[in-house]
Design an enzyme around this catalytic site. Structure first.
Site, PDB file in Angstrom:
ATOM      1  CG  HIS A 193      -6.860  -4.939  -7.349  1.00 28.48           C
ATOM      2  ND1 HIS A 193      -6.401  -5.882  -6.455  1.00 28.48           N
ATOM      3  CD2 HIS A 193      -6.554  -3.748  -6.790  1.00 28.48           C
ATOM      4  CE1 HIS A 193      -5.851  -5.306  -5.409  1.00 28.48           C
ATOM      5  NE2 HIS A 193      -5.915  -4.016  -5.590  1.00 28.48           N
TER       6      HIS A 193
ATOM      7  CD  GLU B 187      -3.344  -4.515  -7.993  1.00 30.45           C
ATOM      8  OE1 GLU B 187      -2.837  -4.775  -6.889  1.00 30.45           O
ATOM      9  OE2 GLU B 187      -3.788  -3.391  -8.273  1.00 30.45           O
TER      10      GLU B 187
HETATM   11  O1  TA6 Z   1      -3.482  -2.358  -5.647  1.00 28.34           O
HETATM   12  C1  TA6 Z   1      -2.868  -1.956  -4.503  1.00 28.34           C
HETATM   13  C2  TA6 Z   1      -3.840  -1.163  -3.641  1.00 28.34           C
HETATM   14  O2  TA6 Z   1      -4.070   0.111  -4.193  1.00 28.34           O
HETATM   15  C3  TA6 Z   1      -3.256  -1.110  -2.243  1.00 28.34           C
HETATM   16  O3  TA6 Z   1      -2.804   0.190  -1.934  1.00 28.34           O
HETATM   17  C4  TA6 Z   1      -4.400  -1.589  -1.357  1.00 28.34           C
HETATM   18  O4  TA6 Z   1      -5.172  -0.498  -0.932  1.00 28.34           O
HETATM   19  C5  TA6 Z   1      -5.143  -2.519  -2.314  1.00 28.34           C
HETATM   20  O5  TA6 Z   1      -5.121  -1.820  -3.551  1.00 28.34           O
HETATM   21  C6  TA6 Z   1      -6.497  -2.961  -1.876  1.00 28.34           C
HETATM   22  O6  TA6 Z   1      -7.404  -1.894  -1.924  1.00 28.34           O
HETATM   23  P1  TA6 Z   1      -8.908  -2.167  -1.386  1.00 28.34           P
HETATM   24  O7  TA6 Z   1      -9.655  -0.899  -1.637  1.00 28.34           O
HETATM   25  O8  TA6 Z   1      -9.452  -3.323  -2.185  1.00 28.34           O
HETATM   26  O9  TA6 Z   1      -8.757  -2.536   0.066  1.00 28.34           O
END
Ligand code: TA6
Length: 285
Positions: free
Chosen positions: A152, A256
């Site tokens: 990510h 990601e």
């Molecule tokens: O990758 C996108 C996502 O799924 C967004 O929806 C947002 O929630 C982000 O990940 C960050 O998630 P986190 O759990 O690290 O706050």
């Protein structure tokens, strides 16, 4: 000159600091989290929030969170984005090749959710002129193992208004901001004028982030990854995240690489899956 050392990092968490002839990098054992990679003479490649927590049970905000064994927040799972990024990983090996490239291998400790070690998870970080990261999942159990995985990555940008992303034109995606509706990317270059949260599916192709402000292109190449997620939280969501500065959305974008949603992996007994990314930069003329 290659140099590897352990330090006490933020929050008292152990951190590995790596210096090569091309670059510097930092990896926390917490989450096997690469928090920094910077080529000599360039701005950092990765974004790290100034508000990030560095605590045992909280993910670090920025760098490369390892999302495993689920993505998002399925109804039957506790918490978002799995547990790998909350765990303290074990350092297994550090090697330096004759070229000066440093490879760091870490292991996720056995967990009940991973059949007490029968599902073995390793993470290999390669530090040189580019940054490599590989998540290896091996099924030593007698039953199939279904999982999602995603590296990510938070990329540092000079100004989100001067950023465009290419490589996803014509690719189908799920729009998280519109009930995960399936849509198709119509733009050759994706720009940001508000929150974007899209899971592109069935796309093995590389993606490029063109940053007119930092005068560079970041190239995201991947192997054995069918999904690419693009995310910028923009204003409202930035304010809603306690571990993220209100204005920090202007200096980051997530691209990601993983296998999520319909691209999830079913690992048969005896099989091994390797999700790999190679992150590199090139100056703009
Ligand atoms: O990758 C996108 C996502 O799924 C967004 O929806 C947002 O929630 C982000 O990940 C960050 O998630 P986190 O759990 O690290 O706050």
């Amino acid at each position: 000159m290659t140099f590897v050392a352990f330090h006490t990092g933020a929050g008292g968490l152990p951190k590995l600091a790596v210096t090569t002839v091309w670059s510097t990098a930092e990896i926390y054992l917490h989450g096997a989290h690469v928090t920094r990679f910077q080529k000599l003479g360039e701005p950092p490649l990765l974004f790290l929030s100034e508000q990030s927590r560095f605590e045992a049970n909280a993910p670090i905000r920025g760098g490369i969170p390892i999302i495993f064994p689920w993505f998002g927040k399925p109804a039957d799972k506790p918490g978002q984005h799995g547990f790998a990024r909350h765990c303290s990983w074990t350092l297994k090996e550090i090697t330096t090749a004759a070229t000066g490239i440093v490879t760091v291998r870490l292991v996720l400790p056995p967990a009940p959710e991973l059949r007490a070690g029968e599902i073995a998870v390793e993470y290999v970080v390669t530090i040189g002129d580019a940054l490599g990261a590989e998540l290896i999942v091996a099924n030593h159990s007698a039953a199939a193992f279904d999982f999602e995985s995603c590296l990510h990555t938070y990329f540092a940008v000079g100004d989100i208004d001067a950023v465009s992303i290419t490589g996803l034109e014509g690719v189908d995606y799920l729009d998280s901001l519109d009930g995960h509706q399936p849509k198709t990317e119509a733009n050759a270059a994706i720009r940001f004028v508000g929150e974007v949260d899209r899971t592109y599916l069935n796309t093995p192709h590389p993606v490029e982030i063109r940053d007119e402000s930092l005068r560079r292109t970041v190239r995201v190449e991947k192997q054995n990854s069918a999904s690419t997620v693009v995310w910028n939280p923009w204003i409202a969501k930035s304010k809603a995240m306690p571990d993220f500065g209100n204005e920090e959305y202007q200096r980051m974008v997530c691209v990601e690489s993983g296998n999520v949603a319909e691209n999830q992996i079913t690992l048969a007994p005896g099989q091994t899956d390797s999700l790999k990314v190679n992150l590199s930069t090139e100056g703009l003329p």
